[in-house]
Scaffold this motif. Structure first.
Motif, PDB file in Angstrom:
ATOM      1  N   VAL A 264       9.658   4.573  12.631  1.00  0.00           N
ATOM      2  CA  VAL A 264       9.791   3.414  11.739  1.00  0.00           C
ATOM      3  C   VAL A 264      10.714   2.376  12.367  1.00  0.00           C
ATOM      4  O   VAL A 264      10.414   1.183  12.368  1.00  0.00           O
ATOM      5  CB  VAL A 264      10.280   3.845  10.337  1.00  0.00           C
ATOM      6  N   THR A 265      11.827   2.829  12.934  1.00  0.00           N
ATOM      7  CA  THR A 265      12.755   1.914  13.596  1.00  0.00           C
ATOM      8  C   THR A 265      12.074   1.201  14.753  1.00  0.00           C
ATOM      9  O   THR A 265      12.209  -0.012  14.914  1.00  0.00           O
ATOM     10  CB  THR A 265      14.000   2.677  14.097  1.00  0.00           C
ATOM     11  N   ALA A 266      11.321   1.953  15.560  1.00  0.00           N
ATOM     12  CA  ALA A 266      10.667   1.375  16.737  1.00  0.00           C
ATOM     13  C   ALA A 266       9.606   0.352  16.351  1.00  0.00           C
ATOM     14  O   ALA A 266       9.580  -0.757  16.903  1.00  0.00           O
ATOM     15  CB  ALA A 266      10.037   2.484  17.580  1.00  0.00           C
TER      16      ALA A 266
ATOM     17  N   VAL B 198       0.842  -1.200   0.000  1.00  0.00           N
ATOM     18  CA  VAL B 198       0.000   0.000   0.000  1.00  0.00           C
ATOM     19  C   VAL B 198       0.874   1.246   0.000  1.00  0.00           C
ATOM     20  O   VAL B 198       0.633   2.190  -0.752  1.00  0.00           O
ATOM     21  CB  VAL B 198      -0.952   0.002   1.230  1.00  0.00           C
ATOM     22  N   ILE B 199       1.907   1.240   0.813  1.00  0.00           N
ATOM     23  CA  ILE B 199       2.818   2.391   0.877  1.00  0.00           C
ATOM     24  C   ILE B 199       3.529   2.570  -0.459  1.00  0.00           C
ATOM     25  O   ILE B 199       3.633   3.688  -0.975  1.00  0.00           O
ATOM     26  CB  ILE B 199       3.828   2.228   2.036  1.00  0.00           C
TER      27      ILE B 199
ATOM     28  N   PRO C  65       6.291  14.638  12.713  1.00  0.00           N
ATOM     29  CA  PRO C  65       6.903  14.234  11.438  1.00  0.00           C
ATOM     30  C   PRO C  65       8.432  14.190  11.476  1.00  0.00           C
ATOM     31  O   PRO C  65       9.047  13.403  10.772  1.00  0.00           O
ATOM     32  CB  PRO C  65       6.417  15.291  10.439  1.00  0.00           C
ATOM     33  N   GLY C  66       9.040  15.000  12.331  1.00  0.00           N
ATOM     34  CA  GLY C  66      10.501  15.009  12.440  1.00  0.00           C
ATOM     35  C   GLY C  66      11.073  13.765  13.089  1.00  0.00           C
ATOM     36  O   GLY C  66      12.265  13.524  13.027  1.00  0.00           O
TER      37      GLY C  66
ATOM     38  N   LEU D 177       1.306   4.565   8.330  1.00  0.00           N
ATOM     39  CA  LEU D 177       2.200   4.514   9.492  1.00  0.00           C
ATOM     40  C   LEU D 177       1.450   4.813  10.787  1.00  0.00           C
ATOM     41  O   LEU D 177       1.716   4.198  11.817  1.00  0.00           O
ATOM     42  CB  LEU D 177       3.376   5.473   9.325  1.00  0.00           C
ATOM     43  N   ILE D 178       0.524   5.762  10.745  1.00  0.00           N
ATOM     44  CA  ILE D 178      -0.285   6.037  11.935  1.00  0.00           C
ATOM     45  C   ILE D 178      -1.015   4.764  12.351  1.00  0.00           C
ATOM     46  O   ILE D 178      -1.068   4.416  13.534  1.00  0.00           O
ATOM     47  CB  ILE D 178      -1.295   7.174  11.680  1.00  0.00           C
ATOM     48  N   GLU D 179      -1.580   4.058  11.388  1.00  0.00           N
ATOM     49  CA  GLU D 179      -2.348   2.866  11.702  1.00  0.00           C
ATOM     50  C   GLU D 179      -1.457   1.714  12.179  1.00  0.00           C
ATOM     51  O   GLU D 179      -1.851   0.953  13.060  1.00  0.00           O
ATOM     52  CB  GLU D 179      -3.213   2.468  10.514  1.00  0.00           C
ATOM     53  N   ILE D 180      -0.268   1.601  11.627  1.00  0.00           N
ATOM     54  CA  ILE D 180       0.657   0.552  12.071  1.00  0.00           C
ATOM     55  C   ILE D 180       1.131   0.847  13.492  1.00  0.00           C
ATOM     56  O   ILE D 180       1.157  -0.036  14.349  1.00  0.00           O
ATOM     57  CB  ILE D 180       1.872   0.450  11.116  1.00  0.00           C
ATOM     58  N   ILE D 181       1.513   2.092  13.752  1.00  0.00           N
ATOM     59  CA  ILE D 181       1.959   2.473  15.090  1.00  0.00           C
ATOM     60  C   ILE D 181       0.801   2.323  16.079  1.00  0.00           C
ATOM     61  O   ILE D 181       0.975   1.816  17.187  1.00  0.00           O
ATOM     62  CB  ILE D 181       2.530   3.906  15.087  1.00  0.00           C
ATOM     63  N   GLY D 182      -0.387   2.755  15.680  1.00  0.00           N
ATOM     64  CA  GLY D 182      -1.557   2.621  16.550  1.00  0.00           C
ATOM     65  C   GLY D 182      -1.854   1.183  16.914  1.00  0.00           C
ATOM     66  O   GLY D 182      -2.207   0.881  18.052  1.00  0.00           O
TER      67      GLY D 182
END
Length: 169
Positions: free
Chosen positions: A114-116, A47-48, A107-108, A58-63
């Protein structure tokens, strides 16, 4: 040695823009949320790559990794197509104070996020050591049809300031 999901994996921690630390642990619940949104865990990367958009996924993956901490709850937005099939269009992760995860990510700090989540995801999916017992077969997920709205047996919630008139007056 068998491959499985280590639900006791410690995960990793991210720091939100308000300095709150949130552990990311990918439990079955979190992985199921990713599957509900993208079709499969592996489909997220495609998708990305296909859309070129990364912030929403990414918001959804982190969430999905943040729900196991109890700090965030998923709110699923879905639509129903003309054939009656339901499709998850977005999952919004909200903290108890009502703030959305997307508003708390900076965003910074994208590289550290991503690493986490990559590290936490790898920890959850690593090979189990020793003689791990086989996991029981997964049960199908039940879809609950939302209420069509107020009716003779249901009604909207009353505000907390509502005071009914006393009877007999």
């Amino acid at each position: 040695m068998t491959t499985g999901i280590d639900l006791l994996a410690p995960g990793t921690t991210i720091t939100l823009a308000d300095d709150t630390e949130v552990p990311l642990v990918y439990s079955f619940r979190g992985l199921a949320l990713i599957e509900a949104r993208f079709g499969s865990v592996a489909a997220v990367q495609s998708v990305i790559q296909a859309d070129g958009a990364a912030f929403g996924p990414l918001i959804e993956i982190i969430g999905a990794g943040a729900v196991s901490s109890g700090m965030f709850e998923p709110y699923v937005r879905e639509h129903q197509d003309a054939k009656g099939r339901r499709h998850v269009t977005e999952i919004v992760y909200k903290r108890r104070d009502g703030r959305q995860l997307g508003d708390l990510l900076h965003p910074g700090h994208l590289d550290s996020y991503v690493t986490a989540f990559t590290r936490a995801f790898e920890q959850a999916m690593k090979s189990a050591e020793g003689n791990a017992a086989a996991a029981p077969a997964a049960r199908p997920v039940e879809t609950v049809t939302p209420s069509p709205g107020p009716s003779a047996t249901t009604s909207p919630s009353a505000p907390s300031t509502f005071r009914p008139a006393p009877s007999g007056t």
